[in-house]
Every structure is written in C-alpha cells, then in structure tokens.
Write a protein that holds these residues in place. Sequence first.
Motif, PDB file in Angstrom:
ATOM      1  N   LYS A  45       6.685   0.054   4.019  1.00  0.00           N
ATOM      2  CA  LYS A  45       6.780  -0.028   5.090  1.00  0.00           C
ATOM      3  C   LYS A  45       5.781   0.176   6.725  1.00  0.00           C
ATOM      4  CE  LYS A  45      11.128  -2.055   3.795  1.00  0.00           C
ATOM      5  NZ  LYS A  45      10.913  -1.536   2.625  1.00  0.00           N
ATOM      6  N   ILE A  46       5.104  -0.369   7.313  1.00  0.00           N
ATOM      7  CA  ILE A  46       4.652   0.205   8.664  1.00  0.00           C
ATOM      8  C   ILE A  46       5.457   0.892  10.114  1.00  0.00           C
ATOM      9  CG2 ILE A  46       2.597   0.557  10.758  1.00  0.00           C
ATOM     10  CD1 ILE A  46       1.377  -2.491   8.756  1.00  0.00           C
ATOM     11  N   SER A  47       5.202   2.146   9.983  1.00  0.00           N
ATOM     12  CA  SER A  47       6.166   2.793  10.910  1.00  0.00           C
ATOM     13  C   SER A  47       6.354   1.846  12.487  1.00  0.00           C
ATOM     14  CB  SER A  47       6.332   3.807  10.859  1.00  0.00           C
ATOM     15  OG  SER A  47       5.511   4.686  11.412  1.00  0.00           O
ATOM     16  N   ASN A  48       4.823   1.771  12.300  1.00  0.00           N
ATOM     17  CA  ASN A  48       4.888   1.572  14.093  1.00  0.00           C
ATOM     18  C   ASN A  48       4.101  -0.021  14.218  1.00  0.00           C
ATOM     19  OD1 ASN A  48       2.677   2.480  12.793  1.00  0.00           O
ATOM     20  ND2 ASN A  48       2.058   3.302  15.476  1.00  0.00           N
ATOM     21  N   LEU A  77       3.369  -3.670  14.755  1.00  0.00           N
ATOM     22  CA  LEU A  77       2.724  -4.619  16.395  1.00  0.00           C
ATOM     23  C   LEU A  77       3.800  -5.644  16.710  1.00  0.00           C
ATOM     24  CD1 LEU A  77      -0.499  -5.431  16.559  1.00  0.00           C
ATOM     25  CD2 LEU A  77       0.557  -3.769  18.568  1.00  0.00           C
ATOM     26  N   LYS A  94      -6.053  -6.727  -2.411  1.00  0.00           N
ATOM     27  CA  LYS A  94      -5.314  -5.872  -2.771  1.00  0.00           C
ATOM     28  C   LYS A  94      -4.336  -6.370  -2.246  1.00  0.00           C
ATOM     29  CE  LYS A  94      -8.477  -1.965  -2.126  1.00  0.00           C
ATOM     30  NZ  LYS A  94      -8.532  -0.858  -1.453  1.00  0.00           N
ATOM     31  N   LEU A 114      -0.130   8.590  -2.310  1.00  0.00           N
ATOM     32  CA  LEU A 114      -0.952   7.311  -1.244  1.00  0.00           C
ATOM     33  C   LEU A 114      -0.062   6.621  -2.310  1.00  0.00           C
ATOM     34  CD1 LEU A 114      -4.559   8.128  -0.220  1.00  0.00           C
ATOM     35  CD2 LEU A 114      -2.373   7.665   0.962  1.00  0.00           C
ATOM     36  N   GLU A 153      -3.078   0.653  -5.801  1.00  0.00           N
ATOM     37  CA  GLU A 153      -3.831  -0.957  -4.378  1.00  0.00           C
ATOM     38  C   GLU A 153      -4.902  -1.131  -5.618  1.00  0.00           C
ATOM     39  OE1 GLU A 153      -6.377   0.825  -1.167  1.00  0.00           O
ATOM     40  OE2 GLU A 153      -4.551   1.060  -0.511  1.00  0.00           O
ATOM     41  N   ASP A 164      -7.091   1.438   1.146  1.00  0.00           N
ATOM     42  CA  ASP A 164      -6.568   0.977   2.025  1.00  0.00           C
ATOM     43  C   ASP A 164      -6.092   1.948   3.270  1.00  0.00           C
ATOM     44  OD1 ASP A 164      -8.328  -0.778   1.923  1.00  0.00           O
ATOM     45  OD2 ASP A 164      -7.414  -2.794   1.664  1.00  0.00           O
ATOM     46  N   ILE A 165      -5.015   2.459   2.261  1.00  0.00           N
ATOM     47  CA  ILE A 165      -3.427   2.924   2.554  1.00  0.00           C
ATOM     48  C   ILE A 165      -4.702   4.741   3.060  1.00  0.00           C
ATOM     49  CG2 ILE A 165      -1.048   4.282   2.207  1.00  0.00           C
ATOM     50  CD1 ILE A 165      -0.403   1.169   1.454  1.00  0.00           C
ATOM     51  N   GLU A 166      -4.328   5.673   3.791  1.00  0.00           N
ATOM     52  CA  GLU A 166      -4.898   6.814   3.497  1.00  0.00           C
ATOM     53  C   GLU A 166      -4.742   8.456   3.970  1.00  0.00           C
ATOM     54  OE1 GLU A 166      -7.119   9.008   2.446  1.00  0.00           O
ATOM     55  OE2 GLU A 166      -8.852   7.320   2.536  1.00  0.00           O
ATOM     56  N   LEU A 167      -4.972   8.777   3.806  1.00  0.00           N
ATOM     57  CA  LEU A 167      -3.853   9.978   4.520  1.00  0.00           C
ATOM     58  C   LEU A 167      -5.003  10.364   5.587  1.00  0.00           C
ATOM     59  CD1 LEU A 167      -4.253  12.117   0.890  1.00  0.00           C
ATOM     60  CD2 LEU A 167      -2.216  11.449   1.389  1.00  0.00           C
ATOM     61  N   THR A 189      -3.280   3.677  16.084  1.00  0.00           N
ATOM     62  CA  THR A 189      -3.360   3.730  14.639  1.00  0.00           C
ATOM     63  C   THR A 189      -2.000   3.571  13.555  1.00  0.00           C
ATOM     64  OG1 THR A 189      -4.941   6.069  14.620  1.00  0.00           O
ATOM     65  CG2 THR A 189      -3.699   5.465  12.016  1.00  0.00           C
ATOM     66  N   PHE A 190      -1.634   2.812  12.378  1.00  0.00           N
ATOM     67  CA  PHE A 190      -0.591   2.554  12.182  1.00  0.00           C
ATOM     68  C   PHE A 190      -0.115   3.367  11.005  1.00  0.00           C
ATOM     69  CE2 PHE A 190      -2.069  -2.413  12.710  1.00  0.00           C
ATOM     70  CZ  PHE A 190      -1.294  -2.441  13.973  1.00  0.00           C
ATOM     71  N   TYR A 191       0.666   4.034  11.648  1.00  0.00           N
ATOM     72  CA  TYR A 191       2.054   4.741  10.102  1.00  0.00           C
ATOM     73  C   TYR A 191       2.424   4.443  10.250  1.00  0.00           C
ATOM     74  CZ  TYR A 191      -0.984   8.668  13.150  1.00  0.00           C
ATOM     75  OH  TYR A 191      -1.806   9.268  13.308  1.00  0.00           O
ATOM     76  N   ILE A 192       2.510   4.439   8.339  1.00  0.00           N
ATOM     77  CA  ILE A 192       3.630   4.692   7.202  1.00  0.00           C
ATOM     78  C   ILE A 192       4.234   5.048   7.334  1.00  0.00           C
ATOM     79  CG2 ILE A 192       3.961   4.195   4.513  1.00  0.00           C
ATOM     80  CD1 ILE A 192       1.474   1.606   5.529  1.00  0.00           C
ATOM     81  N   THR A 193       4.253   6.903   7.227  1.00  0.00           N
ATOM     82  CA  THR A 193       4.569   7.932   7.404  1.00  0.00           C
ATOM     83  C   THR A 193       3.216   8.955   8.431  1.00  0.00           C
ATOM     84  OG1 THR A 193       3.755   9.395   5.409  1.00  0.00           O
ATOM     85  CG2 THR A 193       4.741   8.631   5.015  1.00  0.00           C
ATOM     86  N   ILE A 209       0.663   9.787   6.367  1.00  0.00           N
ATOM     87  CA  ILE A 209       0.346   8.356   5.824  1.00  0.00           C
ATOM     88  C   ILE A 209      -0.424   7.530   6.149  1.00  0.00           C
ATOM     89  CG2 ILE A 209       0.374   6.949   3.454  1.00  0.00           C
ATOM     90  CD1 ILE A 209       1.680   9.394   2.399  1.00  0.00           C
ATOM     91  N   LEU A 215      -2.557   2.801   7.906  1.00  0.00           N
ATOM     92  CA  LEU A 215      -4.188   2.849   7.112  1.00  0.00           C
ATOM     93  C   LEU A 215      -5.059   3.159   7.740  1.00  0.00           C
ATOM     94  CD1 LEU A 215      -1.742  -1.216   7.846  1.00  0.00           C
ATOM     95  CD2 LEU A 215      -1.946   0.478   5.436  1.00  0.00           C
ATOM     96  N   PHE A 263      -8.212  -1.238   9.501  1.00  0.00           N
ATOM     97  CA  PHE A 263      -6.566  -1.712  10.307  1.00  0.00           C
ATOM     98  C   PHE A 263      -6.556  -0.846  11.709  1.00  0.00           C
ATOM     99  CE2 PHE A 263      -6.527  -1.651   6.339  1.00  0.00           C
ATOM    100  CZ  PHE A 263      -5.654  -3.259   5.559  1.00  0.00           C
ATOM    101  N   SER A 276      -4.245  -1.050  15.584  1.00  0.00           N
ATOM    102  CA  SER A 276      -3.484  -1.586  16.451  1.00  0.00           C
ATOM    103  C   SER A 276      -3.187  -2.256  17.542  1.00  0.00           C
ATOM    104  CB  SER A 276      -2.269  -0.437  16.766  1.00  0.00           C
ATOM    105  OG  SER A 276      -1.212  -1.292  17.024  1.00  0.00           O
TER     106      SER A 276
END
Lengths: 792, 339
Positions: A540-543, A545, A582, A594, A597, B133-136, B158-162, B165, B167, B195, B197
């Motif tokens: 899940k994306i935390s923020n 749109l 992916k 990570l 993918e 695509d999902i990057e540190l 930026t879109f964050y996962i944590t 981590i 996008l 990616f 926002s």
Amino acid sequence: MKLPLSWVYDYTDLGDITPKEYADALTMSGSKVEGVEKQGEDIQNVMVGRIIKKEKHPNADTLWVCQVDFGSEQVQIITGAQNINEGDLVPCARHGAKLPGGITIKSGKLRGEVSNGMMCSHQELGLALEDIEGACENGILIFQKDYPLGTDVKEILGLNDSVIEFEITSNRPDCLSVIGLARESAATFGKPFNLKAPAVKGADGDVNDYVKVTVKDSALCPRYVARAVKNIKIATSPKWMRDRLESCGVRAINNIVDITNYVMLEYGQPMHAFDKNFLRGGEIIVRRAENGEEFKTLDGEERKLNNSMLVIADAEGPVAVAGVMGGENSEIRDDTTEMIFESALFNGPSVRLTAKALGMRTESSARFEKGLDAENCLNAINRACELVEELGAGEVVGGIIDIYPSKKEKRILPLEVDKTNAFLGTDISRDFMIKALRSLDFEVDEATNKIAVPTFRDDVESFADVAEEIARIYGYNEIESTLLRGRVTTGGRNKAQLVEEKICDTLCALGYYETKTYAFTHPASLKKLGREDELEKCIKISNPLGEENSIMRNNLLHSTLEVLALNYKQRTAQARLFEIGKVYIPHSLPLAELPDEIKYLSIGAYGNCDFYTLKGAVEDLFDALGIEDYAFEAAEERSFHPGKTALIKIGKNTAGVIGETHPDIAENYEIDTDVYLAEIKLADIFDGMDSEKKYKKLNRFPCVTRDIALLVDVSVPAATVLAAIKKYAGKSLEDIQLFDVYQGKQIPEGKKSMAYSATFRAEGRTLNESDITKIMDKLIMMLKKDLGAELR
Amino acid sequence: MKEKLAQIREQAISALKGASDLRTLEDAKVKFLGKKGELTAVLRGMGALTPEERPVIGQLANEVRNAVEELYANTKTALSENAKAAKLQSEKIDVTMPGARRNIAKRHPLSQVLREVSDIFLGMGFEIAEGPDIELDYYNFEALNIPKNHPARDTQDTFYITDNILLRTQTSPVQVRVMEKKKPPIKIIAPGMVFRSDAVDATHSPVFHQIEGLVVDKGVTMGDLKGTLETFVKKLYGEDVRVRFRPHHFPFTEPSAEVDISCFVCGGKGCSVCKGEGWIEILGAGMVHPKVLSGCGIDPDEYSGFAFGVGLERIVMRKFGIDDLRLFYENDIRFLKQF
C-alpha cells in the motif's frame, strides 16, 4: 522571482540593452528567464501638451475649447475641467490613445465642436493624488516641471520599466534577491557591480533600553540582529517603492511593512517588525515552542505548535513563528510608535518542516528553507533603517543587538586551472578564470592559488562547483562538443531485453496492440477480480493521491481488463491487446526490504474470437521464440471460466494461465461478451527458450499422406490422442494435424470424431503401400487398446 | 486433276480463313487434310495418273498441302492468342477492392520512440540498465546528493510506502546501482517508469517515463557530454536542429545543464508552441557530482562522467503532436492504431 529591470541598474549599469537581450544573456549564464512583462502597456499615446489658447465653448457654458501644442502640431481639444489655464502643461490622450481600464480615446464632436483627444486627470492615468506634483482632486493634472512638448507620459510616470520573471533553482537562494541577480547581471555583461554598505545616521537612545534579546537555541537560530525605531509615523510609502513592490507581486501596506518587504526583495533577507509596545516584558526570546502551545498568526489563524518549531517569544508567549509568519499580537498598526526590526538567520530544514507542518509556506519561509547567509543579516537591517530615515518613517535608535556566536567563515578552495580545463574539455586561460570568479564576488589569491567562496554561496563546495561557475560565465555553448574517446564498450541489449522486444514484435505481427498501464491501482480491483483476500498481501502507498491509485498491483489481469473495458465502451468491435508489466510481491508487510518485482506478459481479447484464438496466439509466440516444451492443462482458476481455462506449462514450470474470463468477472467490468485473457511469467518464457538451434537435414524422399478419423470418448483430450499417435506411429511420422472434430449426427452419444492428417516419410528410402499399411494397422490397434478409439 | 487441286486449294484457304474459333479451324483441317480429307483423297488417286503426270501433279499436290498446312498453323496461333487474350480479359478484377489483411497491430507509441532513442545510444556503445520501481530512499535521494529535508525534494512529490521505501521519482537511482556494481568504463541508458504525486490532467500524470543516461570513464569531459547529446538530438530530430546548453541545477550533477532545441514548429522564430522563446527544453544533464561518484566507490580524482535524463512522454507528444498525456495510459485502440 520577479525583478523590475530598473532596480538592477541601482547596482550595475548595463548600458543600453533591450529587455530581450537581457533575458537571453541571463538565461545563458544560469538565471533562467521565464518571462518579460512591460510596464505601462495599458497607457498608449498619451503625451505632454501646452494649452496655448482657451475659449468658451459656443454651445455649452461649462466646456472649454482649447488649442493644444504638442511641438510638432497643434490640435483642438474640448475639456470640462475648470482648473486649466493658457500656458499649462497637461497630459493629453490623443486620438487612438489607451488608458488604464481598457478605455480608448477617439476624436469626435462635443456639442458641435471638434475635440481631437482628452486632457487627463491623475486618476485617469491610474495614479494617486500624492503620486505626482500638480494633481488635484477635481481637475486635470497640471505638470509642475517643464517637460518637452510631445513627451510620452509613461516616461514621466516611470512606466518604461520591464519586469523580468526568473526561475531560480533551489541551490541559489542568493538569487532570490535584487542584489543577487544584479551581481549575476554584472558578471554576465562584464560590468562593474556597485554594492554600497547602507548608511544609517541614527538618533539618540540605545536599542538595549528598548528590548532584551535571548537566543536559546543557536543551532536553529545562528544569528539574530535587532534594531529599534522610535517616533514612527505610519504612512503610505512613496510611489517608487510601491511600484517596485507591486512589480514584484507584493502588495503595498504601509511604510514600515513595505520597508521589510522591500529589503527582503532587495537583499533576499526576510525581515520582521514588532510593535515594541506589544512585546510583553520588553523581551525577545528565541526558543522552541512548547508542545501544544497555541498562537494566532498574522493571517488570523490559530496555530497549534510543538517542540520541533522555533518561535520568537516575548516574556509571555510566542509573537512569531520564526522565519515563517509573525503574530497578530505584535503586528505593526496604524498607531505604532516604536518598533523592533528583526533580521535573523533561521535553520533552513527547521523552517521547512515547520512551514510544512503548519501548512503555511510564505515568501519568508521559502527563502529560509533554502539556506540563507548569516553575513547578510546586518546589512539588511541597516538597509531597512536607512530606508526608515529616507522615508522619514521614524528615528533609528542607536546601537545594534547582534547575537552571532560563531561567525561564518568563507570556504577556501584551490584554483585548479589544468584540472578544470581537462574536466570541461576546454582551454580557458587562468586570467579568464580569475576574472570570472571575481565577477561573482569570489576572492582569488593569485599567489597561493586559493579561492575564497563568498558566504552567500553555500552551494559551492568543491572543484566541480568552481568549474561550473567558470563554465557558465565562459558560456556552455562556447565549450567545443567532442565525441567520447577512451575504451570501447560493446553495448547493446542483453538477452532478456532482446527477447522482450521479440515478444512485443511477434504479438504485434499477430494483431495484438501493445498497451501501457499504471503500476498502481484501486484496492477494489481485487474485488472486481473476485480476489478480495489478496488485498492484505498487496503493497500500500502511504500517501496516495486517491484511493484509485493506492496499492501496487499484484497482477496484470485487472489492467488488461480495464483497457478491454474502455475499448468495449467505445464500441470497438474487437480488441486484441497485450502488455509487459511488473507485479509487486512483498516478502513481508509492512515492507522491510524491497519487494519482488516480477515481469509478466498479459494478453487480452474480445470480439470475433474464442479460447483457441488466444491459445493460437500464445502458441505462435512460443514458436517464434523457439519454445517447444510446453503444454496447456485444463484447470480451474479464480477469475476464469471453470471449463475454458488452462495452465500454461513451459518445461516443468507453471508459467501462467489462459482462458475465458468468468462471466461474473466480465460483468464486473461491464463487458457483455466473451473475454479471453492470458498471463505468463516472463522469466519462465526465458527459461523455456531453446537457444541452441541446430539444422536438421532435409529428407528428399517422397512423403505419403493418410487421413484417419477416430471415434473416441468425448472426455478424451486432444492432447492425449495426439501423444498416443506420436507414440505409436513410429519414426517415419513426419507431421500430424487435427483437421476436424465432430459430434452429432451419425456419431454415437458420448463419442466424438477426430480427423487427422498424417504425413509419413522414411529416412533413406521411399515408403511403399505395404509399409504404410503396416504402420497404420499398428497405430489403429494401439489407439484402440490405449484410448478405446475406433476407426470411423 | 489440276483443276481439282486448284479448287481444293481455294476452298481450303477460304475455309481456314473463315474459321472464327479453334473448333471450326480443326473441322476445316480435317475436311481437307484429314485421313478422309479431300486433299488426301486426291493424293490417294495419284496411282491412276500417268508416269508423266505423276511428278507434276504430285508436286502441285504437295504445294497445296504445304500452303494449307501453313495457313492452318498460322491461323491456329492467331486464334489461340485471341482466345487467351479473351480469357485474361474476362478474368479482370477490381484491384481497388480491399486486400485480405492480417491486421498487424502496433507497438505503443511510447515504446516506438523509446526504441528509436535506445537504438541511437546502443549504436554509440551504450547498454540498457534496469532498476526497481519500488526503491530505497537512499538510492532515489541520499546517494544522489539529496539528503532528507533538501529543498529539491519539494519539487519531486514522492509516493512513500514506508519512511524508507518509496516509488522512484526519477530513473537516476539506476545510475547509483550501476556504479556500485560495475567498474568503469560505464555507458548505460536506463529507461523506466517513474512516479510523482501529481493529479492527472492533460499535462500531468502520476506515472511517466524517463530515460536516464550515464557515462563514467577516465577523462570524460563536458565537451563529451555536449557532443554525445548533440549527436542524439540530431539523430532524433534531424541534422538541421540547433541545440543549446543552458546552466541549470541538479543536486547530482555539477556542472548541470538543461538542453534546449530550436523549436521545430517555428524553427526558432518564436511561436505558441515554444512560448515565443524559439527554444524547447528537452532534457537535463550534467557532469556526475564528485560526491555521487565517491559515494558509489568511484574515485572522482581518477574518473569523471556525465549523466542525463529525458522525459519520454514529452518527446513522444511533440513527435506525434499529442496534446493529452492521459491518452498514453487509456490505450484506446483508435489511438494506438495511429502510430
């Protein structure tokens, strides 16, 4: 950053250049110009004229018929104004003139007399009464100075300025100021840059008797400078100041507030003014806010603060959020008589986080967060005091409070001429380098080859930064373009990249369009696919749109179905599509590392097709890629029709799935026809490819073809029949094709007829009739034994 | 006898000439030259002639025979040609009817142009590198000289996962990953999805594509950067296009530049497409920042390099005159068909 060009000339005389020349040159030296706006575009063809004759209008008591001299010609203008006399110099809008508010003036007749224009009041020129000498409340503006006849009024009103809009990059906060841009301008044009230290006369008194300043957190506030002003007379600022502020997009308020804004624009140093009488306890304390502390900012909003935020407080509580916005409690009012100017440096990241947390980015915070120069604080406050005296806005009290515990030192870097040239690929002389650096206020010690970086250039940290300064003054476009030398690299696509290209090209040749879709999707997509339970395993994306793009996809089917649905909705009769994309599979959630993918190929189709259409495409693709060891095994998979779905095996791997979408799922996507989908893992395709292709000798002996029709149970899969034929037909079977499957009339219930065409060819000899009969007899016998097949 | 032969000759010639098709011609041939034909009958009757008459009549008969056979052969050729021509004429088709087509589909326009761009660099000895695509945060920002709270982060929502981590907001992290793994000489391009926002509209998309480029070796100069990118631009847009390099700022390159090309609509005179400037920005570039090199274990005193980044959508939109980014991700076949 908007900059009136005339303001630049306060600091450097660029001579006679057009705004376009200026904009182009600054763009090429690194200060990108976004636009040029000319002032006074709304005033056209208004000029100075002298009234040489004034007579009563024959048909109107209140009108005057005047003859006006413009130097080159005389014209008749009628006016209703009563304050004019023969000999007066007045602004006249000639025929075709434009005035503010979109008014156009044309010649015409007034009560039978011709009038070739209009004499103007100050209001009609967009001016305030106090803006120009000779303006009166109810009448024409009468110039008090002797201007040449025919002079364009824009020159008199100072409206010939151009406003240049710059895009300033985040590494150059010094250029968020007139002085910074003037310095760049002077360096760009090779002209002298004249920056004078502000001169404050000062009055009696000592600032320390007005305020006591304590800085409790010098990490967040490395410098705090304060000066006091007394006997303040709040008034409107002069026109020149208001014009410049307005050109820069800042609203004029009153002389004191305007001065703080003017200095911010000129020096790039945000300023603040506190009403001294509302500083409780006569104190300024720079400290972190207390958690939960509340405070009403200038904009009237109640703000809740916390311990990470720096505030300016008095003895009782906050009076400003440091570097962001002042408070209502101590703002300058119309009756303010004594005030304290603040010119301080606040820590950039701290201001950035505070402004972000409070949701209030201001001109001030935008500057602080990029990192300002501690050395600039004193000059800026002195410039503000100089302006107070110049405008007669008050008296500057003696003394300066300057809390600056560790003075900022200039960074010293070496001047490396050869290394710079080797790096840029140039042959720039040492003299040019020194001159270029000095024009940007770098000090260069020619004896020691040391460069002292100005304190406002925190971005210049190393050799490469110095090289950039030299290169941009030299001109990037003067650097000769060369092609790469050095070691040869082989380059090219790797195997996987080549295969991907081949997959795409093959599918296009088969009539499937390539698509591109987002890597994230709506959580409801899983519900649409009947796979709700997978949601908890998605990243899940935390923020996000919005919800629609809030999870990383774990399959491509949804993306493909959405594209099919869009085309279906557009009434496209048939669609053939594919995508390589992916999917994102976490090792654990929440993500600690990570995720995987994984690339998949997804293919989709509807309209004029069936299962075998899509299967055929996949088989053709495998053929093109040289994949031979593959099979389709009937299976029941989620989201798919239970009777029209197969797993795709490549070698031992289950590479993917192919089938008709379950009607319920198709309905979820509002597609009212059969939809076919396949999803195949790319890595398994790579694994299954036969990279070593070997030529097989062509057999030149004639072939024999036999057709056979078999009756088998309906439940026997074609693959089983085929495998059996291949097994029992012997070595000479060259090719076997199923050309007809039939159930119905003349076929017993529960049976199907399968017709094959078999081609035989033997190694080294011609097959004769008896060979074939022997082969066929054995084949038919074994098929009967193994499958219960009967010859039809 | 003579008269008889002359008569046969005349009749045969007239019959053969009168034949309008192959069948009538054959009938005529049989009538005169066949086993029971008239000329054959005459020849059979030769036995009754005197020895003096025989050679004379024989010669005459042969002359008649030859003449008739020749005429027959010529007539047959002519009639056959006519018949063939008539047949071909009758087979005439309407060549303007539609062909039986296979309906070959097309690559996505983004892929088509990406391939074109890639091929230009592959021809110069570049490889294609890929990254996640999902990057540190480290690769996307820190290692590129964009520490936490750096103002440059503001420009890349930026879109964050944590916390750690995200996008990737750019393809630049691939630079770092390649430099960590590979020894110079390095020459790569790294195309990929990025990616940000940004709410979707005609010119903004939360997903778009960049093509990153990186060269690291001994003695790589800014002149090389210019030369490489000029080659690229001229191959993509044609030899006539003019290129200019403008100083700019990117945290991970120094010196940094933006590259403009002369507007291909107005040729540099200024129009609505280039907003009157005559130039259109197409990419960002610069010499790899020494901090970035050393962070990847490459000694900046020994090696230098350059990097660049191109926005793929922007190039494709300009190339095809597409005015709405959303079309790329809708995948309406009526759109995909056009390229």
